[in-house]
Design a protein around this motif. Structure first.
Motif, PDB file in Angstrom:
ATOM      1  N   ALA A 124       0.832  -1.205   0.000  1.00 42.75           N
ATOM      2  CA  ALA A 124       0.000   0.000   0.000  1.00 42.75           C
ATOM      3  C   ALA A 124       0.867   1.256   0.000  1.00 42.75           C
ATOM      4  O   ALA A 124       0.576   2.242  -0.715  1.00 42.75           O
ATOM      5  CB  ALA A 124      -0.926  -0.009   1.216  1.00 42.75           C
ATOM      6  N   THR A 125       1.958   1.223   0.780  1.00 36.17           N
ATOM      7  CA  THR A 125       2.853   2.392   0.815  1.00 36.17           C
ATOM      8  C   THR A 125       3.503   2.613  -0.538  1.00 36.17           C
ATOM      9  O   THR A 125       3.633   3.750  -1.018  1.00 36.17           O
ATOM     10  CB  THR A 125       3.926   2.191   1.895  1.00 36.17           C
ATOM     11  OG1 THR A 125       3.299   2.002   3.167  1.00 36.17           O
ATOM     12  CG2 THR A 125       4.849   3.403   1.964  1.00 36.17           C
ATOM     13  N   ALA A 126       3.923   1.508  -1.190  1.00 33.38           N
ATOM     14  CA  ALA A 126       4.551   1.631  -2.507  1.00 33.38           C
ATOM     15  C   ALA A 126       3.554   2.179  -3.526  1.00 33.38           C
ATOM     16  O   ALA A 126       3.907   2.999  -4.389  1.00 33.38           O
ATOM     17  CB  ALA A 126       5.091   0.277  -2.951  1.00 33.38           C
ATOM     18  N   LEU A 127       2.294   1.714  -3.440  1.00 32.08           N
ATOM     19  CA  LEU A 127       1.282   2.249  -4.357  1.00 32.08           C
ATOM     20  C   LEU A 127       1.067   3.745  -4.147  1.00 32.08           C
ATOM     21  O   LEU A 127       0.927   4.507  -5.111  1.00 32.08           O
ATOM     22  CB  LEU A 127      -0.029   1.486  -4.160  1.00 32.08           C
ATOM     23  CG  LEU A 127      -0.090   0.068  -4.715  1.00 32.08           C
ATOM     24  CD1 LEU A 127      -1.409  -0.618  -4.318  1.00 32.08           C
ATOM     25  CD2 LEU A 127       0.042   0.084  -6.240  1.00 32.08           C
ATOM     26  N   MET A 128       1.039   4.176  -2.902  1.00 27.61           N
ATOM     27  CA  MET A 128       0.824   5.595  -2.634  1.00 27.61           C
ATOM     28  C   MET A 128       2.006   6.425  -3.137  1.00 27.61           C
ATOM     29  O   MET A 128       1.834   7.461  -3.778  1.00 27.61           O
ATOM     30  CB  MET A 128       0.609   5.824  -1.135  1.00 27.61           C
ATOM     31  CG  MET A 128      -0.752   5.340  -0.636  1.00 27.61           C
ATOM     32  SD  MET A 128      -1.105   5.805   1.067  1.00 27.61           S
ATOM     33  CE  MET A 128      -0.042   4.679   1.936  1.00 27.61           C
ATOM     34  N   ILE A 129       3.231   5.969  -2.848  1.00 27.79           N
ATOM     35  CA  ILE A 129       4.408   6.717  -3.308  1.00 27.79           C
ATOM     36  C   ILE A 129       4.487   6.716  -4.833  1.00 27.79           C
ATOM     37  O   ILE A 129       4.767   7.731  -5.464  1.00 27.79           O
ATOM     38  CB  ILE A 129       5.683   6.116  -2.693  1.00 27.79           C
ATOM     39  CG1 ILE A 129       5.678   6.321  -1.182  1.00 27.79           C
ATOM     40  CG2 ILE A 129       6.920   6.753  -3.299  1.00 27.79           C
ATOM     41  CD1 ILE A 129       6.851   5.653  -0.466  1.00 27.79           C
ATOM     42  N   GLY A 130       4.203   5.563  -5.429  1.00 27.34           N
ATOM     43  CA  GLY A 130       4.261   5.476  -6.889  1.00 27.34           C
ATOM     44  C   GLY A 130       3.222   6.359  -7.554  1.00 27.34           C
ATOM     45  O   GLY A 130       3.496   7.010  -8.575  1.00 27.34           O
TER      46      GLY A 130
END
Length: 321
Positions: free
Chosen positions: A300-306
């Motif tokens: 989820a964090t990677a999706l938000m940063i991406g």
């Protein structure tokens, strides 16, 4: 206060205070009344001259500003100067031209009335008689207005430098420039009004010269009228510059506000995709993909940063940042 001057071969000489205190004005060619007291008004009126009040001088009717009373010609103009508190003001000045001498009545302090006595000998009209003295004083006044308008032009040059410099000015500098332009616009309007009142007074004064047949003084009068007309045209030019710089300053303020709004809008857009991802994974549904994964938080964090990085790169590609 009352000041009196007599003509000498070298110029105008101020009469001593004891002479004025005794009310002896027989040697005076020019009597200058500054916010006169009742005793000073009485001394002048004893010579057969009616001293106009401030209320009379402030009347906008032409009949109260330009008129003849017996052998006395009364001409009232409006001039910039300093009041009793030494702050800039704008008020009327009356010229009373009698067969023997010139009287001036004022309730503020235009600078030419303080400097003319020293410059009378250099005046093109001279000071040989009350009519030439009046024209010399008008010449000093017109020269002072020209200096004041030149000062406005120099101030506008500084404002132009602020508006067009690189890097561009900040918001507080633009606000200060806008206020300064407003003050300069008011000054130019007052100077133009002063020139118009001077030109009207000179036109009325010229009627008496036609009767007297003073050709030399008529030529000086025409030169002063041309100077007033030239300065009026220059005041229109300054007003145009002020309008242009005001438009430029307002445009720069609008651009700065637009830049701020654009940056805030882009920042808000950058946080929209991460907010969407966080909202999806914050739903209280029992079956969400990756919810039970040990790496769900990182996903989820990677999706938000991406998503935020992708939005940022898109904005850079469109040159919105």
């Amino acid at each position: 206060m009352m000041f009196a001057y007599r003509a000498t071969p070298l110029g105008l000489e101020k009469l001593p205070p004891e002479t004025l205190g005794a009310g002896d004005l027989t040697d005076a060619l020019w009597v200058d009344l500054l916010s006169p007291q009742s005793a000073q008004v009485a001394a002048v009126e004893a010579m057969g001259v009616n001293v106009p009040t401030l209320a009379d001088m402030q009347e906008i009717e032409v009949s109260n500003r330009l008129y003849r009373e017996g052998d006395t010609e009364v001409l009232t103009i409006v001039l910039p100067g300093l009041d009793k508190h030494k702050t800039p003001s704008f008020g009327p000045v009356a010229f009373l031209i009698t067969p023997e001498r010139l009287f001036t009545v004022r309730y503020h302090t235009p600078r030419p009335f303080e400097t003319f006595a020293d410059h009378a000998a250099q005046s093109s009209a001279g000071f040989g008689g009350r009519r030439r003295l009046f024209m010399g004083l008008i010449e000093e006044i017109v020269a002072r207005l020209a200096d004041l308008m030149e000062g406005v032009g120099e101030a506008l040059d500084q404002q132009s430098h602020v508006a067009f410099r690189d890097p561009k000015p900040r918001g507080d500098e633009l606000a200060d420039a806008l206020r300064a332009l407003g003050r300069q616009s008011e000054q130019v309007a007052k100077y133009r009004h002063a020139l118009l009142t001077i030109e009207r007074a000179l036109s009325n004064f010229g009627l008496g010269l036609e009767e007297k047949g003073d050709k030399a003084l008529r030529e000086i009068l025409k030169a002063q009228v041309r100077d007033c007309q030239a300065l009026t045209v220059h005041s229109d030019f300054l007003a145009g510059r002020i309008a242009q710089l005001t438009d430029v300053t307002l445009g720069l303020i609008n651009l700065e506000q637009s830049d701020t709004s654009r940056i805030l809008s882009v920042v808000a857009v950058l946080f929209l995709p991460p907010t969407l991802v966080a909202s999806v994974y914050g739903m209280n549904f029992p079956f969400i993909p990756g919810l039970e994964s040990p790496h769900g938080y990182l996903i989820a964090t990677a999706l938000m940063i991406g998503s935020a990085l992708g939005t940022y790169l898109f904005c850079k590609w469109k040159k919105w940042l």
